[in-house]
Write a protein that holds these residues in place. Structure first.
Motif, PDB file in Angstrom:
ATOM      1  N   ALA A  59      10.598  -3.938 -12.311  1.00 47.83           N
ATOM      2  CA  ALA A  59       9.770  -4.385 -11.201  1.00 47.83           C
ATOM      3  C   ALA A  59       8.623  -3.402 -10.987  1.00 47.83           C
ATOM      4  CB  ALA A  59      10.599  -4.515  -9.925  1.00 47.83           C
ATOM      5  N   GLU A  60       7.494  -3.928 -10.564  1.00 52.11           N
ATOM      6  CA  GLU A  60       6.378  -3.119 -10.109  1.00 52.11           C
ATOM      7  C   GLU A  60       6.522  -3.002  -8.591  1.00 52.11           C
ATOM      8  OE1 GLU A  60       3.913  -2.266 -12.737  1.00 52.11           O
ATOM      9  OE2 GLU A  60       5.760  -2.955 -13.709  1.00 52.11           O
ATOM     10  N   VAL A  61       6.693  -1.796  -8.100  1.00 51.22           N
ATOM     11  CA  VAL A  61       6.852  -1.584  -6.656  1.00 51.22           C
ATOM     12  C   VAL A  61       5.506  -1.169  -6.097  1.00 51.22           C
ATOM     13  CG1 VAL A  61       8.153  -0.407  -4.856  1.00 51.22           C
ATOM     14  CG2 VAL A  61       9.234  -0.881  -7.063  1.00 51.22           C
ATOM     15  N   VAL A  62       4.950  -1.997  -5.213  1.00 51.71           N
ATOM     16  CA  VAL A  62       3.586  -1.804  -4.751  1.00 51.71           C
ATOM     17  C   VAL A  62       3.524  -1.964  -3.233  1.00 51.71           C
ATOM     18  CG1 VAL A  62       2.631  -2.651  -6.933  1.00 51.71           C
ATOM     19  CG2 VAL A  62       2.992  -4.257  -5.046  1.00 51.71           C
ATOM     20  N   GLY A  63       2.385  -1.565  -2.681  1.00 51.26           N
ATOM     21  CA  GLY A  63       2.132  -1.751  -1.270  1.00 51.26           C
ATOM     22  C   GLY A  63       1.089  -2.829  -1.039  1.00 51.26           C
ATOM     23  N   PRO A  64       0.762  -3.116   0.217  1.00 47.89           N
ATOM     24  CA  PRO A  64      -0.176  -4.188   0.546  1.00 47.89           C
ATOM     25  C   PRO A  64      -1.639  -3.769   0.614  1.00 47.89           C
ATOM     26  CG  PRO A  64       0.854  -3.391   2.546  1.00 47.89           C
ATOM     27  CD  PRO A  64       1.458  -2.599   1.418  1.00 47.89           C
ATOM     28  N   VAL A  65      -1.932  -2.480   0.361  1.00 46.53           N
ATOM     29  CA  VAL A  65      -3.312  -2.002   0.444  1.00 46.53           C
ATOM     30  C   VAL A  65      -4.159  -2.656  -0.649  1.00 46.53           C
ATOM     31  CG1 VAL A  65      -4.690   0.053  -0.123  1.00 46.53           C
ATOM     32  CG2 VAL A  65      -2.991   0.156   1.683  1.00 46.53           C
ATOM     33  N   CYS A  66      -5.420  -2.879  -0.350  1.00 45.18           N
ATOM     34  CA  CYS A  66      -6.309  -3.607  -1.255  1.00 45.18           C
ATOM     35  C   CYS A  66      -6.857  -2.696  -2.344  1.00 45.18           C
ATOM     36  CB  CYS A  66      -7.445  -4.242  -0.450  1.00 45.18           C
ATOM     37  SG  CYS A  66      -8.351  -5.489  -1.379  1.00 45.18           S
ATOM     38  N   GLU A  67      -5.954  -2.156  -3.147  1.00 44.42           N
ATOM     39  CA  GLU A  67      -6.284  -1.301  -4.286  1.00 44.42           C
ATOM     40  C   GLU A  67      -5.254  -1.546  -5.380  1.00 44.42           C
ATOM     41  OE1 GLU A  67      -8.718   0.946  -4.680  1.00 44.42           O
ATOM     42  OE2 GLU A  67      -9.512   1.173  -2.644  1.00 44.42           O
ATOM     43  N   SER A  68      -5.707  -1.681  -6.627  1.00 46.05           N
ATOM     44  CA  SER A  68      -4.740  -1.809  -7.724  1.00 46.05           C
ATOM     45  C   SER A  68      -3.913  -0.549  -7.892  1.00 46.05           C
ATOM     46  CB  SER A  68      -5.473  -2.131  -9.032  1.00 46.05           C
ATOM     47  OG  SER A  68      -6.094  -3.394  -8.950  1.00 46.05           O
ATOM     48  N   GLY A  69      -4.458   0.588  -7.441  1.00 50.00           N
ATOM     49  CA  GLY A  69      -3.722   1.847  -7.531  1.00 50.00           C
ATOM     50  C   GLY A  69      -2.645   2.002  -6.486  1.00 50.00           C
ATOM     51  N   ASP A  70      -2.510   1.023  -5.587  1.00 51.17           N
ATOM     52  CA  ASP A  70      -1.493   1.101  -4.531  1.00 51.17           C
ATOM     53  C   ASP A  70      -0.136   0.758  -5.122  1.00 51.17           C
ATOM     54  OD1 ASP A  70      -0.150   1.218  -2.124  1.00 51.17           O
ATOM     55  OD2 ASP A  70      -0.787  -0.784  -1.484  1.00 51.17           O
ATOM     56  N   SER A  71       0.424   1.725  -5.831  1.00 49.93           N
ATOM     57  CA  SER A  71       1.672   1.493  -6.564  1.00 49.93           C
ATOM     58  C   SER A  71       2.607   2.682  -6.382  1.00 49.93           C
ATOM     59  CB  SER A  71       1.369   1.300  -8.057  1.00 49.93           C
ATOM     60  OG  SER A  71       2.561   1.235  -8.808  1.00 49.93           O
ATOM     61  N   PHE A  72       3.887   2.383  -6.212  1.00 47.37           N
ATOM     62  CA  PHE A  72       4.910   3.422  -6.134  1.00 47.37           C
ATOM     63  C   PHE A  72       5.669   3.591  -7.444  1.00 47.37           C
ATOM     64  CE2 PHE A  72       4.657   2.036  -1.604  1.00 47.37           C
ATOM     65  CZ  PHE A  72       4.245   3.246  -1.061  1.00 47.37           C
ATOM     66  N   ALA A  73       5.747   2.539  -8.246  1.00 43.71           N
ATOM     67  CA  ALA A  73       6.525   2.625  -9.485  1.00 43.71           C
ATOM     68  C   ALA A  73       6.119   1.503 -10.420  1.00 43.71           C
ATOM     69  CB  ALA A  73       8.023   2.534  -9.192  1.00 43.71           C
ATOM     70  N   ARG A  74       6.150   1.800 -11.707  1.00 46.17           N
ATOM     71  CA  ARG A  74       5.873   0.818 -12.745  1.00 46.17           C
ATOM     72  C   ARG A  74       7.145   0.546 -13.536  1.00 46.17           C
ATOM     73  NH1 ARG A  74       0.806  -1.218 -11.535  1.00 46.17           N
ATOM     74  NH2 ARG A  74      -0.687   0.477 -11.209  1.00 46.17           N
ATOM     75  N   ALA A  75       7.415  -0.701 -13.780  1.00 44.71           N
ATOM     76  CA  ALA A  75       8.570  -1.097 -14.610  1.00 44.71           C
ATOM     77  C   ALA A  75       9.843  -0.373 -14.190  1.00 44.71           C
ATOM     78  CB  ALA A  75       8.267  -0.850 -16.092  1.00 44.71           C
ATOM     79  N   ARG A  76      10.057  -0.288 -12.875  1.00 44.62           N
ATOM     80  CA  ARG A  76      11.254   0.387 -12.353  1.00 44.62           C
ATOM     81  C   ARG A  76      12.430  -0.599 -12.338  1.00 44.62           C
ATOM     82  NH1 ARG A  76      11.556   4.856  -9.034  1.00 44.62           N
ATOM     83  NH2 ARG A  76       9.641   5.433 -10.137  1.00 44.62           N
ATOM     84  N   MET A  77      13.578  -0.165 -12.818  1.00 43.69           N
ATOM     85  CA  MET A  77      14.765  -1.017 -12.874  1.00 43.69           C
ATOM     86  C   MET A  77      15.378  -1.107 -11.478  1.00 43.69           C
ATOM     87  SD  MET A  77      14.718  -1.995 -15.956  1.00 43.69           S
ATOM     88  CE  MET A  77      16.323  -2.792 -16.175  1.00 43.69           C
ATOM     89  N   LEU A  78      15.295  -2.307 -10.889  1.00 47.25           N
ATOM     90  CA  LEU A  78      15.766  -2.525  -9.530  1.00 47.25           C
ATOM     91  C   LEU A  78      16.452  -3.873  -9.419  1.00 47.25           C
ATOM     92  CD1 LEU A  78      12.625  -1.308  -7.520  1.00 47.25           C
ATOM     93  CD2 LEU A  78      14.879  -0.205  -7.551  1.00 47.25           C
TER      94      LEU A  78
END
Length: 446
Positions: free
Chosen positions: A361-380
């Motif tokens: 899963a890509e864990v992201v926030g609602p901010v209007c930036e593609s960089g608004d990410s907490f984790a890439r391809a995290r197993m959840l």
């Protein structure tokens, strides 16, 4: 066209393995993830999300572990907490009650340290760009030490102190040109960095400081970076520092103390991190022979593992290539993953999700930036709307680096001690955020 296969990351620690290394966290079959004795679900219900949650026990335990290791190594060493890691007054007060002084890098942090009960004499003022006003503030209060980072700053400080009729207690911060092996944005001890005095010119400047009006030179200081997880860079830097001290003494110059800086790293994922005992042993080998009091300025190591960011899932979205888990926390709350590509563990709060099937899963926030990410391809596991997650090891460089980007108010914070929960920073309201702005009269509507 078929969607591309999701990228599966290198194996991360399991949820159980993460908790095994964080004894202040546990999982109850009925109430889910707990901090000390308090369910995170209860905190979310009472305080809302996102919320910073700090546990008192790991802060206390880590302080005693480091102080004990230094004493066991036979070192005369004092810990000054680096407030840039987390300036919540409750956190600073807790560390002060344990015996810590403070290391500050701004006038605001100096005032915060004082508000938390740290005596001026127990404060070290560091930083490459202290203003006249900040230096006057510190000197008037009786600051314990000012770490001077250039010949220009030394001249400025001397003139200010002389004009005030005082002598500034000074340590010269040297740059040893040692690569700490950390992220480029948090290294501070290489020749190309803005910090410190080149070590090859420090001896001459120290001699000038010893005779400068308004200056009382006390010793030397060094700080080579942050999130350092190996001892070799420290060993190299401290060896150069010891050589400098011996040279200064050979010239008859007084050296009363050595400030070793901070930067001790923690294990966010599964990287190795030095133990307090190993660090203390290295200090004794490199600097113990000088027979001088030492000062240490840890920040992240003391408070990083004690904090987490509690967030709620807004929704899951299936994109063309990825599953997105969208949280109500964002990069304006915790910017480290966006800024430093930092890895933070993310764990579900609900016990029903603890052993569910995992998928990337890509864990992201609602901010209007593609960089608004907490984790890439995290197993959840699957995380439906309303599910709670905890972003771990967020006690350092989390809340202090928050912003109100996208007009998002700053999150509140609580501290947990046993089964007690106390609000230590109130959640900012939209009214308070908007109330900082002023519309000029010439734009007022008729």
């Amino acid at each position: 066209m078929a969607a591309p296969a999701p990228v599966v990351p290198d194996e991360d620690p399991s949820f159980d393995e993460l908790l095994a290394l964080r004894p202040h966290l546990s999982v109850a079959i009925d109430s889910g993830l707990l901090v000390e004795g308090v369910p995170l679900a209860r905190i979310a219900a009472e305080q809302g999300t996102p919320t910073w949650v700090y546990a008192a026990s790991p802060i206390t335990g880590r302080y005693h572990a480091l102080a004990g290791a230094l004493a066991e190594a036979g070192l005369d060493a004092r810990i000054h907490y680096a407030m840039k890691a987390n300036d919540a007054l409750a956190v600073v007060r807790l560390l002060g009650s344990l015996g810590a002084g403070a290391d500050v890098v701004s006038g605001g942090e100096f005032l915060a340290a004082r508000a938390a009960g740290i005596a001026p004499a127990d404060i070290v003022f560091s930083g490459v760009g202290k203003t006249d006003a900040e230096l006057r503030l510190a000197l008037a209060a009786g600051v314990g030490q000012i770490n001077v980072e250039s010949a220009e700053e030394l001249a400025m400080l001397g003139a200010i102190a002389d004009g005030m009729g005082v002598r500034a207690p000074v340590a010269l911060r040297v740059n040893p040109d040692v690569d700490a092996g950390t992220h480029a944005k948090i290294t501070t001890g290489r020749a190309e960095n803005k910090f410190g005095i080149p070590i090859d010119t420090a001896r001459d400047l120290y001699a000038r400081a010893a005779n400068a009006p308004g200056i009382s030179v006390r010793g030397v200081a060094v700080h080579i970076g942050s999130q350092i997880t190996a001892l070799a860079p420290y060993r190299a830097a401290y060896a150069r520092l010891a050589e400098l001290v011996r040279g200064l003494r050979a010239e008859g110059l007084p050296v009363e103390r050595v400030d070793c800086g901070g930067g001790l790293g923690i294990a966010y994922r599964n990287e190795p991190a030095p133990s307090p005992a190993a660090f203390a042993h290295m200090l004794r080998e490199t600097l113990g022979g000088l027979d001088l009091p030492l000062m240490l300025e840890p920040g992240r190591w003391l408070v990083g593992p004690a904090g987490l960011l509690l967030a709620r899932v807004i929704l899951e979205k299936q994109g063309a290539a990825h599953r997105f888990v969208i949280l109500d926390a964002a990069m304006n709350d915790l910017i480290r993953p966006s800024l430093y590509e930092a890895w933070h563990a993310i764990v579900p709060v609900s016990p029903s999700r603890w052993h569910a099937r995992l998928s990337p899963a890509e864990v992201v926030g609602p901010v209007c930036e593609s960089g608004d990410s907490f984790a890439r391809a995290r197993m959840l596991p699957g995380l439906p709307a309303g599910a709670l997650v905890a972003i771990l090891d967020a006690g350092a460089y989390g809340a202090v680096m928050s912003s109100t980007y996208n007009a998002r108010p700053l999150a509140g914070a609580v501290m947990v001690r046993g089964t007690d929960v106390a609000v230590i920073r109130r959640r900012q309201t939209h009214e308070a955020l908007l109330g900082q702005d002023v519309i000029p009269s010439w734009l007022a509507s008729g």
